[in-house]
Write a protein that holds these residues in place. Structure first.
Motif, PDB file in Angstrom:
ATOM      1  N   ASN A  90       0.856  -1.176   0.000  1.00  0.00           N
ATOM      2  CA  ASN A  90       0.000   0.000   0.000  1.00  0.00           C
ATOM      3  C   ASN A  90       0.903   1.241   0.000  1.00  0.00           C
ATOM      4  O   ASN A  90       1.533   1.575   1.001  1.00  0.00           O
ATOM      5  CB  ASN A  90      -0.898  -0.050   1.245  1.00  0.00           C
ATOM      6  CG  ASN A  90      -1.887   1.091   1.291  1.00  0.00           C
ATOM      7  OD1 ASN A  90      -1.516   2.248   1.135  1.00  0.00           O
ATOM      8  ND2 ASN A  90      -3.152   0.775   1.512  1.00  0.00           N
ATOM      9  N   ALA A  91       0.961   1.907  -1.158  1.00  0.00           N
ATOM     10  CA  ALA A  91       1.885   3.038  -1.320  1.00  0.00           C
ATOM     11  C   ALA A  91       1.516   4.190  -0.388  1.00  0.00           C
ATOM     12  O   ALA A  91       2.404   4.876   0.141  1.00  0.00           O
ATOM     13  CB  ALA A  91       1.883   3.498  -2.781  1.00  0.00           C
ATOM     14  N   ASP A  92       0.230   4.391  -0.152  1.00  0.00           N
ATOM     15  CA  ASP A  92      -0.186   5.497   0.727  1.00  0.00           C
ATOM     16  C   ASP A  92       0.310   5.278   2.159  1.00  0.00           C
ATOM     17  O   ASP A  92       0.730   6.218   2.830  1.00  0.00           O
ATOM     18  CB  ASP A  92      -1.717   5.635   0.737  1.00  0.00           C
ATOM     19  CG  ASP A  92      -2.238   6.104  -0.610  1.00  0.00           C
ATOM     20  OD1 ASP A  92      -1.446   6.700  -1.374  1.00  0.00           O
ATOM     21  OD2 ASP A  92      -3.423   5.857  -0.906  1.00  0.00           O
ATOM     22  N   PHE A  93       0.255   4.036   2.603  1.00  0.00           N
ATOM     23  CA  PHE A  93       0.746   3.715   3.945  1.00  0.00           C
ATOM     24  C   PHE A  93       2.257   3.954   4.022  1.00  0.00           C
ATOM     25  O   PHE A  93       2.745   4.601   4.954  1.00  0.00           O
ATOM     26  CB  PHE A  93       0.408   2.263   4.303  1.00  0.00           C
ATOM     27  CG  PHE A  93       0.903   1.835   5.657  1.00  0.00           C
ATOM     28  CD1 PHE A  93       0.450   2.465   6.812  1.00  0.00           C
ATOM     29  CD2 PHE A  93       1.836   0.807   5.789  1.00  0.00           C
ATOM     30  CE1 PHE A  93       0.920   2.084   8.069  1.00  0.00           C
ATOM     31  CE2 PHE A  93       2.309   0.417   7.038  1.00  0.00           C
ATOM     32  CZ  PHE A  93       1.860   1.053   8.177  1.00  0.00           C
ATOM     33  N   ALA A  94       2.973   3.462   3.028  1.00  0.00           N
ATOM     34  CA  ALA A  94       4.432   3.655   3.006  1.00  0.00           C
ATOM     35  C   ALA A  94       4.771   5.146   3.026  1.00  0.00           C
ATOM     36  O   ALA A  94       5.677   5.588   3.734  1.00  0.00           O
ATOM     37  CB  ALA A  94       5.025   2.984   1.773  1.00  0.00           C
ATOM     38  N   ARG A  95       4.011   5.922   2.267  1.00  0.00           N
ATOM     39  CA  ARG A  95       4.234   7.371   2.178  1.00  0.00           C
ATOM     40  C   ARG A  95       3.968   8.036   3.533  1.00  0.00           C
ATOM     41  O   ARG A  95       4.728   8.898   3.976  1.00  0.00           O
ATOM     42  CB  ARG A  95       3.307   7.945   1.095  1.00  0.00           C
ATOM     43  CG  ARG A  95       3.799   9.214   0.467  1.00  0.00           C
ATOM     44  CD  ARG A  95       2.994   9.535  -0.794  1.00  0.00           C
ATOM     45  NE  ARG A  95       3.568   8.926  -1.975  1.00  0.00           N
ATOM     46  CZ  ARG A  95       2.890   8.196  -2.870  1.00  0.00           C
ATOM     47  NH1 ARG A  95       1.600   7.960  -2.696  1.00  0.00           N
ATOM     48  NH2 ARG A  95       3.506   7.705  -3.914  1.00  0.00           N
ATOM     49  N   ALA A  96       2.882   7.608   4.191  1.00  0.00           N
ATOM     50  CA  ALA A  96       2.511   8.207   5.485  1.00  0.00           C
ATOM     51  C   ALA A  96       3.557   7.889   6.553  1.00  0.00           C
ATOM     52  O   ALA A  96       3.884   8.740   7.383  1.00  0.00           O
ATOM     53  CB  ALA A  96       1.130   7.697   5.914  1.00  0.00           C
ATOM     54  N   VAL A  97       4.085   6.659   6.520  1.00  0.00           N
ATOM     55  CA  VAL A  97       5.126   6.273   7.484  1.00  0.00           C
ATOM     56  C   VAL A  97       6.364   7.151   7.283  1.00  0.00           C
ATOM     57  O   VAL A  97       6.929   7.687   8.235  1.00  0.00           O
ATOM     58  CB  VAL A  97       5.485   4.769   7.315  1.00  0.00           C
ATOM     59  CG1 VAL A  97       6.742   4.416   8.097  1.00  0.00           C
ATOM     60  CG2 VAL A  97       4.314   3.891   7.755  1.00  0.00           C
ATOM     61  N   THR A  98       6.741   7.322   6.021  1.00  0.00           N
ATOM     62  CA  THR A  98       7.923   8.133   5.703  1.00  0.00           C
ATOM     63  C   THR A  98       7.701   9.591   6.096  1.00  0.00           C
ATOM     64  O   THR A  98       8.604  10.251   6.615  1.00  0.00           O
ATOM     65  CB  THR A  98       8.241   8.013   4.200  1.00  0.00           C
ATOM     66  OG1 THR A  98       8.225   6.628   3.851  1.00  0.00           O
ATOM     67  CG2 THR A  98       9.599   8.588   3.862  1.00  0.00           C
ATOM     68  N   ALA A  99       6.466  10.071   5.866  1.00  0.00           N
ATOM     69  CA  ALA A  99       6.145  11.466   6.199  1.00  0.00           C
ATOM     70  C   ALA A  99       6.246  11.719   7.710  1.00  0.00           C
ATOM     71  O   ALA A  99       6.481  12.846   8.140  1.00  0.00           O
ATOM     72  CB  ALA A  99       4.743  11.818   5.695  1.00  0.00           C
ATOM     73  N   MET A 100       6.074  10.643   8.514  1.00  0.00           N
ATOM     74  CA  MET A 100       6.224  10.779   9.963  1.00  0.00           C
ATOM     75  C   MET A 100       7.682  10.718  10.391  1.00  0.00           C
ATOM     76  O   MET A 100       7.997  10.742  11.592  1.00  0.00           O
ATOM     77  CB  MET A 100       5.482   9.638  10.676  1.00  0.00           C
ATOM     78  CG  MET A 100       4.000   9.891  10.869  1.00  0.00           C
ATOM     79  SD  MET A 100       3.212   8.405  11.588  1.00  0.00           S
ATOM     80  CE  MET A 100       3.946   8.412  13.211  1.00  0.00           C
TER      81      MET A 100
END
Lengths: 461, 80
Positions: A90-100
């Motif tokens: 899930n790219a959105d999840f990966a992106r959100a983790v990185t954004a944190m």
């Protein structure tokens, strides 16, 4: 990036246990997230901390991105390992983790997005010079074009309705005469069935085998860890996997693995990934079908033949490390086989069988490994997939591995719930399987024929 | 006539209609034949039908859709 100190495991079952073990090996503290139904699962018992995400339904727990991000923040973990399934691609999840400001153990979100889309992945493969199933790349423009294209591809070919789906509206032609006769009929049927006469044409693979290549990259360099064969499938779910693919000739095997490295280099791949291919024994050709940008269920067979701990390498790379081995360092020794032990009754059409595990006896010995998600006294919940664990064996040759698998299966006891152990006890004795004469349709055909009696005998009913 | 309680044969999540937004399998007063689907139970990502093993008149469901049932817990009632 700094090495990971505290890891959140966003998965359950055997893969969560597998990740716990790799983390512990590296001195990494673990945070295990669980649903309310999974508080007492094995990985939760092993973890340094446990966080309950929510109700049993995956949509309210393991797939609930907001709850996972809260758990990540509250626990102070610096990284997330997503395992397979759930949010692993899930790219959105990966992106959100990185954004944190935390680490997602896997490739970056853009790579997940690009390679997770079949059309994009196919285009990336073509651009990297990796063969894909040859076909019309769009609608055929008439009989003459179809015949000339089929001549280039080589028979058999199939035509299918552009507007169709699944297996509907497919016709197979073995000669130009058959194709010339099939096209007008197929067009009429497509028009009647889907309101659109458009047809695609592509190579038809009579006895396709599923081959996949394990890759490992650090974002700069990529190596392969050889290939696996996973042709034994039921309802498109793999049930038995091997490494290497014993029937491939050495030249073709080298070409296959090189093509996977080419494609993953082109996308500057980071982490563990798998390039899936179909192998056509008739044309002696392999075709890329898709990429999985995560660890796979069947990764242990690769670990057994290479001696490389894939989950450990994933964690080290995610922490900012470079690849610790070059292609020349990767050996392929002997042969390994994995069977999936599911809570399903093979004697009753694979009826799901959750419930209490009262007896658990695992086989032990040289060349035997069991990746388990259960323990004696554990209650298998009904809410998730049926995988209880995986039995993996290795031997100096495929034959030795098969014999070791037969003995190991005899030493495996899980009760009283029914499992697929009986299926594998029957399969390991099957002459066609032992001879390697299988394809992706072989198991389902076997299950309707000789498999019925063989499973009954193996399960003692 | 006697009232019979039908149980889910498997543990899992009960669905009272074939798909979200669709009508329930049976409404009170409906006649039920042997083999009719009364509900679906989702177990280990498979959907298994709960089928009537007796004919009768449907009295009503005893649970709401998406309830988690254990084997032996009542799902609905049938006049037989």
């Amino acid at each position: 990036m700094a090495p990971i100190r505290k890891l959140l495991i966003a998965n359950r079952g055997e893969i969560a246990v597998r990740i716990q073990r790799a983390a512990r090996d590296l001195g990494i503290r673990t945070v295990q997230v669980v649903s309310e139904a999974d508080r007492d699962m094995l990985a939760a018992r092993m973890a340094d901390e446990v966080i309950v995400l929510g109700p049993p339904a995956a949509s309210k727990s393991y797939l609930a991105v907001d709850r996972l991000l809260d758990a990540l923040r509250d626990s102070g973990a610096d990284a997330v390992h997503p395992g397979y399934g759930f949010l692993s691609e899930n790219a959105d999840f990966a992106r959100a983790v990185t954004a944190m400001g935390r680490i997602f153990v896997g490739p970056d979100a853009d790579t997940i997005e690009r390679m997770g889309d079949k059309v994009n992945a196919r285009q990336a493969a073509i651009a990297a010079g990796v063969p894909v199933v040859p076909g019309s790349e769009g609608r055929i423009k008439g009989l003459e074009q179809a015949l000339s294209l089929a001549g280039e591809i080589g028979y058999p070919v199939m035509v299918k309705a552009a507007a169709g789906g699944g297996g509907r509206g497919i016709r197979v032609s073995h000669t130009a005469e058959e194709l010339a006769a099939a096209i007008p009929t197929a067009m009429a049927e497509a028009k009647a069935g889907f309101g659109d006469p458009g047809l695609y044409l592509e190579a038809y693979i009579e006895k396709a085998r599923h081959i996949e290549v394990q890759v490992l990259g650090d974002g700069e360099d990529v190596i392969h860890l050889h290939e696996r064969e996973c042709s034994l499938q039921r309802r498109r779910q793999k049930v038995w996997e091997e490494a290497p693919a014993a029937m491939l000739d050495p030249g073709l095997r080298a070409e296959l693995c090189a093509s996977a490295v080419r494609l993953s280099r082109a996308v500057r791949y980071r982490g563990a990934g798998t390039m899936e291919y179909l192998y056509d024994p008739g044309r002696q050709a392999f075709y890329f079908i898709e990429m999985n940008t995560r660890i796979q269920v069947e990764h242990p067979v690769t670990e057994m033949i290479t001696g490389i701990d894939l989950v450990r390498e994933m964690l080290l790379i995610a922490g900012g490390g470079r690849l610790r081995m070059s292609q020349e360092d990767v050996r392929c020794t002997g042969h390994a086989i994995e069977v999936r032990i599911n809570a399903e009754d093979p004697a009753r059409n694979f009826m799901p069988n959750p419930g209490h595990v009262e007896t658990l006896r695992l086989p032990e010995g040289p060349g035997i490994r069991f990746d388990e998600g259960i323990y004696a006294g554990y209650r298998v919940p009904p809410f998730y997939d049926s995988l209880l664990g995986k039995l993996i064996v290795a031997g100096a040759s495929r034959e030795e591995a098969l014999d070791r698998m037969a003995a190991a299966l005899d030493g495996l006891e899980i009760g009283p719930i029914a499992t697929t152990t009986a299926l594998h006890r029957a399969l390991v004795q099957d002459p066609a399987l032992r001879a390697g004469e299988v394809s992706t349709r072989w198991l389902e055909t076997w299950l309707e024929g000789p498999g019925v009696a063989a499973i009954k005998t193996a399960s003692g009913t | 006539m006697a009232t019979k309680r039908i149980e889910s044969p498997l543990p899992g999540v009960i669905y009272l209609s074939p798909a979200p937004g669709e009508p329930v399998f049976k409404a009170p007063g409906d006649s039920v034949a042997v083999g009719d689907t009364l509900a679906l139970v989702e177990v280990m990502k498979s959907y298994m039908p709960v089928e009537a093993d007796q004919a009768g008149i449907f009295r009503g469901y005893l649970v709401e859709t998406e309830t988690v049932l254990e084997p032996g817990e009542p799902l609905c009632e049938l006049e037989v």
